[in-house]
Design an enzyme around this catalytic site. Structure first.
Site: not given
Ligand SMILES: NC(=O)c1ccc[n+]([C@@H]2O[C@H](COP(=O)([O-])OP(=O)(O)OC[C@H]3O[C@@H](n4cnc5c(N)ncnc54)[C@H](O)[C@@H]3O)[C@@H](O)[C@H]2O)c1
Length: 316
Positions: A208, A289, A151, A186, A92, A124-125
């Protein structure tokens, strides 16, 4: 859905399925019978095994495992689900070594059920940046890019109070701070693998912030020829209505993060912020997100599962 494996007890899982602080109450009956959750009468087995690969997916007839613990996204770990009998695994988040990163609307045609047993939908980003990049690279050659995402804080941080963490900033109380961090390898791998001209040429950070859901992406791309705000916006708006409909949105409404909660696109371009200075194009986009990315997870799980029963596997 056949089964869930989570550290939390079954009643707690069922409760959190029914009640959500952002999305409200689920309008479906959810009950518990021992270690089975019944959703609208349909049974889902519930396991509580902390080791990856400890659930006998093969015995349960599971086609696709969604590895969403946030603990086992490296291929070496996630492949243990395959050893336990799962036919395919979707992690995920973005990871550096999946068999394939699938960005929906962009490269899902590359998915080959025989070869790709461990698939990542990116994060999500990166999946928010991807439809913008995919659209603009058709008209403008991309020379490199920098992105910053502001975020909503998430469970990878300490939420309420300062706590020890291998990254000292990530251990600080997320509900009262703006916490910057570099993009993870990643995420960069996901973009570089699908857009090879950007491999090693794109980077950035996420900050964040104390919002419960919602992110705004600020993406600066270097391009190879002069362009204009109107050209960039027209290209993105056309893609949002055409080839990337459902994955890319476009708005010129003066929205804030609350306004994108519950949206299903990977990214909604905010055309009012598009800027061109010299060879640099800035595009700003919003994304949910959680719900937006959950929709991409569902897409990729469906893709991975679609041909699985008829597929002939290559290799171990
Ligand atoms: N929250 C987001 O905005 C978001 C967006 C995109 C991707 N992701 C990714 O999804 C993953 C999970 O994030 P999340 O926000 O859902 O986190 P979460 O904390 O809400 O969910 C993780 C769940 O995994 C369970 N868990 C933890 N360790 C386990 C183990 N060893 N065995 C079984 N279950 C275990 C936890 O009990 C929890 O219910 C992360 O990799 C994250 O990067 C999150």
């Amino acid at each position: 859905m056949v089964a869930i494996n989570d550290l939390a007890e079954t009643r707690s899982q069922a409760h959190l399925l029914r009640y959500d602080s952002v999305r409200g109450r689920l309008d479906t009956e959810v009950t518990v019978d021992g270690d089975t959750i019944l959703v609208d009468g349909r049974p889902i087995r519930s396991f509580h095994r902390p080791q990856v690969g400890a659930v006998p997916w093969g015995d349960l007839g599971v086609d696709v495992v969604l590895e969403a613990t946030g603990q086992f996204f490296a291929a070496e770990q996630a492949r243990r689900h395959l050893d336990a009998g799962a036919r395919r695994v979707v992690v995920s988040t973005a990871t550096v070594d999946p068999d394939l990163t699938v960005l929906m609307g962009i490269n899902e045609a590359d998915f080959d059920s025989r070869r790709h047993r461990l698939v990542s939908p990116a994060c999500c980003t990166s999946s928010a940046a991807a439809p913008i990049i995919a659209t603009l690279r058709q008209n403008l050659s991309l020379l490199g890019g920098m992105l910053t995402t502001v975020h909503a804080f998430d469970p990878t941080k300490s939420s309420l109070h300062d706590a020890p963490h291998w990254d000292p900033r990530m251990g600080r109380a997320a509900s009262v701070n703006l916490i910057p961090a570099r993009l993870k390898p990643g995420s960069l791998h996901a973009l570089g693998s699908v857009f090879p001209e950007l491999a090693g040429r794109i980077d950035g950070l996420h900050v964040r912030v104390p919002a419960i859901i919602g992110c705004v992406l600020d993406l600066d791309l270097r391009v190879d020829r002069p362009t204009t705000v109107d050209e960039v916006n027209a290209t993105l708006a056309a893609a949002a209505e055409g080839s990337l409909k459902g994955y890319l949105g476009y708005t010129e409404e003066p929205i804030v993060s609350s306004d994108i909660i519950g949206t299903t696109e990977s990214c909604i371009v905010d055309g009012g912020f598009t800027t061109v200075v010299g060879d640099t194009v800035k595009v700003v986009g919003w994304y949910d997100n959680e719900w937006g990315f959950a929709n991409r997870l569902a897409d990729v799980v469906a893709l991975a599962g679609r041909e699985v029963r008829g597929a002939t596997l290559e290799g171990p």
